[in-house]
Design an enzyme around this catalytic site. Structure first.
Site, PDB file in Angstrom:
ATOM      1  N   ASP A 114       0.853  -1.174   0.000  1.00 21.11           N
ATOM      2  CA  ASP A 114       0.000   0.000   0.000  1.00 21.11           C
ATOM      3  C   ASP A 114       0.897   1.235   0.000  1.00 21.11           C
ATOM      4  OD1 ASP A 114      -2.478   1.535   0.422  1.00 21.11           O
ATOM      5  OD2 ASP A 114      -3.239  -0.344   1.264  1.00 21.11           O
ATOM      6  N   ASP A 143      -3.185   4.633  -2.394  1.00 21.88           N
ATOM      7  CA  ASP A 143      -4.308   5.171  -1.637  1.00 21.88           C
ATOM      8  C   ASP A 143      -4.735   6.551  -2.173  1.00 21.88           C
ATOM      9  OD1 ASP A 143      -5.900   4.680   0.850  1.00 21.88           O
ATOM     10  OD2 ASP A 143      -5.023   6.612   1.433  1.00 21.88           O
ATOM     11  N   GLU A 176      -6.309   3.815  -6.144  1.00 27.15           N
ATOM     12  CA  GLU A 176      -7.652   3.967  -5.591  1.00 27.15           C
ATOM     13  C   GLU A 176      -8.147   5.364  -5.980  1.00 27.15           C
ATOM     14  OE1 GLU A 176      -9.933   3.809  -1.278  1.00 27.15           O
ATOM     15  OE2 GLU A 176      -8.160   5.040  -1.588  1.00 27.15           O
ATOM     16  N   HIS A 201     -11.158  -3.624   2.682  1.00 26.93           N
ATOM     17  CA  HIS A 201     -11.158  -3.316   4.117  1.00 26.93           C
ATOM     18  C   HIS A 201     -12.039  -2.119   4.476  1.00 26.93           C
ATOM     19  CE1 HIS A 201      -8.438  -0.638   2.177  1.00 26.93           C
ATOM     20  NE2 HIS A 201      -8.416   0.140   3.252  1.00 26.93           N
ATOM     21  N   ASP A 202     -12.591  -1.418   3.475  1.00 30.39           N
ATOM     22  CA  ASP A 202     -13.458  -0.255   3.729  1.00 30.39           C
ATOM     23  C   ASP A 202     -14.936  -0.575   3.522  1.00 30.39           C
ATOM     24  OD1 ASP A 202     -11.252   1.435   4.147  1.00 30.39           O
ATOM     25  OD2 ASP A 202     -11.184   2.072   2.044  1.00 30.39           O
TER      26      ASP A 202
END
Ligand code: ISL
Ligand code: CA
Length: 556
Positions: free
Chosen positions: A102, A203, A261, A333-334
């Protein structure tokens, strides 16, 4: 196939996403860690994926669970050491698995040394690493709302100025206009590449450029009076410039991949990032599908999702990126658990069947499938008891603000459906205490349904979601058509069935999925043989609730 489509390892494999804090705890402190992942490498390899994406493992005070990084080149103490990291990387590579890290560089932690320096004085060499402004009449420099708090600005007494934070107060936004910031980030990325990592998931990478002059947003204000203004911070031209510079500086000469993302991006904008003509990113994570059950005011205003909208979103992205490449995912994970959100948990039979159907519907589209840990078991949302069970700052902040308006009941029901901790509870390994995740006290509660939904049980049951996922991944991996073939939507007007074809060199696969809990009559029975299904009896023109079928027709 469009003959210009370039082949690449990251197009051919599926990616397994690991949330390290909740995967496996090797030392009994209740927190998953790198050695825990290393101990489970054979399990990961057994799925048939080709790469692993790790959520952030860097040093962090964990205000936002690792998305607030205080040192980009150290491992979070709770997760282990750099030696543990190297061992994990070697273990992955030994099994032919690649590692995607990440990259969180829209913001850092306020505890990063850059910010610690930056806030000291207006003439500190790091001052311009962040976005500082004077207030207006004693108030914020502009009206921007943050993702996590009412305002996107925080006042700092030391220098009598405000800093911008699109996320929490402990996540100050880096100033990408400053070439020194960019140079630091690129050098850091290159050191990770030199260490052996194979790619980055970036991210909120489309938010790194902010509009000149930081103008006020003009949308509807939140109850607290701030305006969420993505028009001033998402997908600005400068973001493309920075990404091209990053590509040249970090990716040239390497066979590495990156997936960005990109909240708010349309399919046209998504294509502009992955367009092979000036490839900035290899793939993007679109939010259109994830927002399908959100109302005007955002994720917490929950509206029922609808199949015709889902088809439109998928067709739009598959079409717009026909010469590029899509990412395929039901969750991360969100997000809440897909079987609870788009499938059924009304019975054990339907949970298993609908989890398998969702796998088929998504993974055979054109793009790279991402599997979030536990999806391969059909893990579900969590029966949290009350707000004291929740650890995620997004849910906690939302609840606090709602409670101040007397709306905690409504907020709680939204958190049960959409709160991020649904995805973040420990991975379910066994029926034993704490789901076999830890011998200590888990940092976040385990789902009581681990007693029947767990890896051990799934391994022993040939009809499990786990075994089905392995077969599904093999089906895709073994077929050029399912990887590279063209996409076309079928059963367009059908109110229950999602269907599409994938075609290459005279071979066609037809995928039909009943996304409803009632049986569905196909308008057309697909040509060819049914080669894959989540039911043993799969003939005729009627699909059982949540039935999925894959037909193959080869005219050669
Ligand atoms: O999580 C969300 C909705 O529940 C999003 O609004 C999310 O904050 C947004 O998609 C950005 O997500 C990424 O950056 C955040 C981090 O909290 C998320 O975990 C991460 O995936 C800030 O770094
Ligand atoms: Ca641990």
């Amino acid at each position: 196939m469009d003959s210009v489509i370039e082949q690449a390892w990251w197009k051919e494999c599926a990616v397994y996403q690991i949330y390290p804090r909740s995967f496996f705890d090797s030392n009994g402190d209740g927190i998953g860690d790198l050695n825990g992942i290393t101990q489970k490498l054979d399990y990961i390899a057994s799925l048939g994926v080709g790469a692993v994406w790790l959520n952030p493992v860097y040093d962090s005070p964990n205000d936002d669970m690792g998305y607030d990084i205080s040192n980009y080149e150290a491992i979070m103490r709770e997760f282990g050491t750099m030696a543990d990291f190297d061992a994990l990387l070697a273990g992955l590579h030994a099994r032919g698995l690649r590692l995607i890290m990440d990259l969180v560089v829209n913001h850092s932690s306020d505890e990063h040394v850059w910010f610690v320096e930056s806030r000291k004085s207006k003439d500190n060499p790091y001052r311009d690493f962040y976005i500082w402004r004077d207030g207006k009449d004693g108030k914020e420099p502009n009206n921007w709302a943050s993702f996590f708090t009412p305002s996107a600005w925080k006042y700092d007494e030391t220098t009598d100025q405000w800093y911008l934070h699109l996320f929490s107060e402990k996540q100050p936004d880096l100033n990408w206009q400053n070439p020194a910031v960019r140079a630091e980030v690129y050098a850091m990325m290159n050191r990770w590449f030199d260490r052996g990592v194979d790619g980055f998931r970036m991210d909120v990478i489309n938010l790194i450029a902010k509009a000149e002059g930081l103008p006020d947003g003009s949308g509807t204000p939140s109850p607290e009076g701030y305006v969420f203004a993505p028009e001033h911070f998402a997908d600005l031209p400068a973001a493309h410039d920075y990404l091209r510079e990053m590509r040249r500086t970090c990716f040239a000469g390497r066979d590495c991949m990156c997936v960005g993302e990109t909240p708010f991006s349309s399919s046209a904008t998504g294509f502009s990032y992955v367009d092979p003509a000036h490839r900035e990113l290899d793939m993007v994570f679109s939010f259109d599908l994830m927002d399908i059950d959100s109302g005007k005011s955002g994720k917490w205003e929950i509206v029922p999702w609808n199949l015709s909208r889902m088809k439109a979103i998928i067709e739009d992205w598959q079409t717009a990126l026909a010469t590029g490449w899509n990412s395929l995912f039901w969750s991360n994970h969100d997000q809440p658990r897909p079987v609870s959100r788009f499938g059924s948990t009304s019975s054990e039979e339907l949970r298993v069947r609908s989890a398998k159907m969702l796998g088929v519907a998504m993974h055979l589209l054109r793009g790279t499938p991402f599997i979030y840990q536990g999806e391969e078991l059909g893990m579900t949302n969590v029966p949290f008891r009350d707000i004291s069970d929740i650890r995620d700052l997004e849910s906690l902040n939302f609840y606090r603000l709602a409670a101040a308006r007397g709306e905690e009941q409504k907020a709680w029901s939204a958190i049960l459906q959409k709160g991020r901790d649904n995805a973040r509870v420990p991975m379910q390994w066994s029926a034993t205490e704490n789901a076999g995740f830890t011998t200590g006290t888990p940092w976040l509660m385990v789902n009581p349904n681990h007693e029947h939904i767990n890896v051990n049980a799934a391994e022993q049951d040939v009809e499990s979601v786990l075994h089905f996922y392995r077969k599904l991944l093999r089906l895709r991996a073994d077929s050029r058509t399912l990887i590279y073939g063209d996409f076309a939507l079928i059963e367009r007007e059908h109110p229950q069935v999602f269907g599409y074809t994938r075609s290459l060199d005279g071979e066609t696969y037809t995928i039909v999925c009943n996304m409803s809990g009632m049986s569905a009559l196909l308008s057309v029975v697909p040509n060819g043989d049914c080669v894959f299904s989540n039911l043993t009896d799969h003939s005729g023109s009627t699909l059982q609730p949540y039935e999925a079928r894959v037909y193959r027709n080869n005219r050669n």
